[in-house]
Design an enzyme around this catalytic site. Structure first.
Site, PDB file in Angstrom:
ATOM      1  N   HIS A  18       0.853  -1.200   0.000  1.00 45.42           N
ATOM      2  CA  HIS A  18       0.000   0.000   0.000  1.00 45.42           C
ATOM      3  C   HIS A  18       0.883   1.243   0.000  1.00 45.42           C
ATOM      4  CE1 HIS A  18      -4.016   1.829   1.495  1.00 45.42           C
ATOM      5  NE2 HIS A  18      -3.209   2.828   1.158  1.00 45.42           N
ATOM      6  N   HIS A  20       1.082   4.953  -2.250  1.00 41.71           N
ATOM      7  CA  HIS A  20       0.569   5.823  -3.328  1.00 41.71           C
ATOM      8  C   HIS A  20       1.747   6.514  -4.013  1.00 41.71           C
ATOM      9  CE1 HIS A  20      -3.735   5.771  -2.012  1.00 41.71           C
ATOM     10  NE2 HIS A  20      -3.177   5.464  -0.853  1.00 41.71           N
ATOM     11  N   ARG A  74       2.782  17.465 -13.472  1.00 41.62           N
ATOM     12  CA  ARG A  74       2.144  17.983 -14.689  1.00 41.62           C
ATOM     13  C   ARG A  74       2.404  17.184 -15.938  1.00 41.62           C
ATOM     14  NH1 ARG A  74       2.549  24.465 -13.393  1.00 41.62           N
ATOM     15  NH2 ARG A  74       1.795  24.181 -11.261  1.00 41.62           N
ATOM     16  N   ASP A 141      -6.455   3.633  -8.623  1.00 42.13           N
ATOM     17  CA  ASP A 141      -7.404   4.088  -7.609  1.00 42.13           C
ATOM     18  C   ASP A 141      -8.441   5.043  -8.174  1.00 42.13           C
ATOM     19  OD1 ASP A 141      -7.505   3.167  -5.038  1.00 42.13           O
ATOM     20  OD2 ASP A 141      -6.571   4.916  -4.119  1.00 42.13           O
ATOM     21  N   GLY A 173      -9.463   8.177  -1.084  1.00 43.55           N
ATOM     22  CA  GLY A 173     -10.070   9.482  -0.834  1.00 43.55           C
ATOM     23  C   GLY A 173     -10.857   9.506   0.466  1.00 43.55           C
ATOM     24  N   HIS A 200     -10.098   1.536   0.382  1.00 42.91           N
ATOM     25  CA  HIS A 200      -9.771   2.247   1.618  1.00 42.91           C
ATOM     26  C   HIS A 200     -11.055   2.321   2.444  1.00 42.91           C
ATOM     27  CE1 HIS A 200      -6.292   3.749  -0.638  1.00 42.91           C
ATOM     28  NE2 HIS A 200      -5.820   4.304   0.457  1.00 42.91           N
ATOM     29  N   GLU A 203     -10.782   3.776   8.056  1.00 49.51           N
ATOM     30  CA  GLU A 203      -9.642   4.631   8.417  1.00 49.51           C
ATOM     31  C   GLU A 203     -10.209   5.822   9.198  1.00 49.51           C
ATOM     32  OE1 GLU A 203      -7.927   6.727   5.077  1.00 49.51           O
ATOM     33  OE2 GLU A 203      -6.060   7.175   6.136  1.00 49.51           O
ATOM     34  N   ASP A 281       1.755   3.812   3.018  1.00 49.29           N
ATOM     35  CA  ASP A 281       0.665   4.644   2.497  1.00 49.29           C
ATOM     36  C   ASP A 281       1.210   5.772   1.615  1.00 49.29           C
ATOM     37  OD1 ASP A 281      -1.997   5.286   2.095  1.00 49.29           O
ATOM     38  OD2 ASP A 281      -2.241   6.359   3.994  1.00 49.29           O
TER      39      ASP A 281
HETATM   40  N1  ADE Z   1      -4.992   8.579  -0.689  1.00 50.14           N
HETATM   41  C1  ADE Z   1      -3.718   8.661  -0.292  1.00 50.14           C
HETATM   42  N2  ADE Z   1      -3.595   8.428   1.015  1.00 50.14           N
HETATM   43  C2  ADE Z   1      -4.844   8.165   1.474  1.00 50.14           C
HETATM   44  C3  ADE Z   1      -5.378   7.853   2.743  1.00 50.14           C
HETATM   45  N3  ADE Z   1      -4.607   7.741   3.827  1.00 50.14           N
HETATM   46  N4  ADE Z   1      -6.702   7.674   2.849  1.00 50.14           N
HETATM   47  C4  ADE Z   1      -7.488   7.773   1.762  1.00 50.14           C
HETATM   48  N5  ADE Z   1      -7.043   8.068   0.545  1.00 50.14           N
HETATM   49  C5  ADE Z   1      -5.723   8.271   0.401  1.00 50.14           C
HETATM   50 ZN    ZN Z   2      -3.865   4.794   0.986  1.00 46.24          ZN
END
Ligand code: ADE
Ligand code: ZN
Length: 348
Positions: A18, A20, A74, A141, A173, A200, A203, A281
């Site tokens: 996980h 991003h 960009r 995503d 998100g 996700h 959280e 993350d």
């Molecule tokens: N996108 C990137 N990090 C995130 C997170 N912690 N929770 C939800 N969406 C995300």
């Molecule tokens: Zn995430």
């Protein structure tokens, strides 16, 4: 933490499930991009960037920084620069396998060519694998607050590149924005087309979000999901159905999704047999790394044998086909056995 424990963690073969890509932008990279595009951040010192942007009062402040970072991505070359930084980190951290999350709808929203960016990212990873023996797969995503149309477009892009490095569709998100129900058909379509499903949930939302991710979207793995610890029945379900939670300790503390590391539900989930893994993350935005996440788990009381088990769980929870998973599992098991033997010799 002793230097021998730190050394054990560094040498442990690890998988990151996980991470991003956009969240891998560090303060240094943001400054570099700010200078390239003469943005308002170009004038700031690194310290100012850190204090103004890379500290979060709450989850929406974190999402705001995410937006600022993405405004600086960009062209494909910018994404490639971030990827290069990430790949270098994988080598340094002894990460052997990674599932990287890329969100094409962010690029589309900013008027960029999200598909061209993906093609360059995939191409770079294909060239990276033979030289490094690190294999990378991708999760595309969708953004929870942006609705169905962008999600459908993401699902179609994921399907087009399935088998060329893309393994899954995801949903990220703000989980407290649009209901999951609006994404039911998109995710059903993606699953019917051979994509795994990553969501996700749990959280900043409660256990009901995790139930929804499972029953409405058919999630194969949950991003975060630590709020499942509030629901004994859910923990039992996750264990019985081998549904993994990607735990991201530093992230949860920095976004304030959870208050104190010492009381994080991770230990409880692990002891109940929920398949948990450790992940970063957004390593750039949170200034963390996978070894640091393992060190935090050790601070919470996990022993070396527990950390090794979690590394193996990451392979088990990966979106890999059976032969690839078996090969990676054997590699991890052999190395962990060797590591244990060396440890015993040093200690004894
Ligand atoms: N996108 C990137 N990090 C995130 C997170 N912690 N929770 C939800 N969406 C995300
Ligand atoms: Zn995430």
């Amino acid at each position: 933490m002793s230097s021998s424990a730190r050394n054990f963690i560094r040498r442990l073969p690890k998988a990151e499930l996980h991470v991003h890509l956009e969240g891998s932008v560090t303060p240094e990279l943001l400054l570099e991009l700010g200078r390239k595009y003469s943005s308002e951040y170009a004038q700031l010192s690194l310290q100012e960037i850190r204090t103004r942007l890379f500290q979060y009062e709450n989850f929406s402040a974190f999402l705001n920084t995410y937006r600022v970072v993405c405004e600086h991505l960009r062209e494909p070359a910018d994404y490639l620069m971030v990827l290069e930084h990430l790949l270098h980190g994988f080598q340094e951290q002894n990460i052997r396998y990674a599932e990287v999350i890329y969100t094409p709808s962010i690029a589309w929203k900013m008027g960029r060519d999200g598909k061209a960016i993906l093609m360059q990212l995939l191409d770079r990873c294909t060239r990276f694998h033979p030289t490094s023996a690190i294999s990378i797969h991708w999760i595309l995503d969708c953004v929870r607050q942006w609705g169905r149309e962008a999600a459908d477009k993401t699902a179609h892009l994921a399907e087009e590149f399935r088998g060329r490095g893309v393994k899954a569709i995801g949903l990220g998100g703000d989980e407290n924005s649009l209901p999951l129900e609006g994404y039911r058909e998109t995710f059903a379509w993606a699953r019917a087309h051979g994509l795994f499903c990553h969501v996700h949930a749990g959280e900043t939302g409660g256990p009901e979000q995790v139930w929804g991710a499972i029953h409405v979207l058919g999630a194969n793995r949950i991003g975060h999901g630590f709020q499942a610890a509030r629901d004994a029945g859910l923990m039992e379900y996750l264990r019985e159905h081998a549904l993994g939670l990607d735990i991201c300790l530093t992230s949860n503390i920095k976004t304030r999704a959870w208050g104190l590391l010492s009381s994080h539900p991770f230990q409880l989930l692990y002891r109940r047999g929920v398949p948990v893994t450790l992940n970063t993350d957004d390593p750039g935005l949170f200034e963390t790394s996978l070894p640091q996440e393992y060190e935090k788990a050790a601070q919470l009381g996990l022993q070396r044998s527990d950390l090794a088990r979690i590394a193996l769980q990451s392979v088990q929870s990966a979106f890999l086909a059976h032969p690839e998973k078996t090969a990676l599992m054997q590699q991890f098991q052999d190395e962990i056995y060797q590591l244990g033997k060396e440890d015993a010799e040093t200690l004894g």
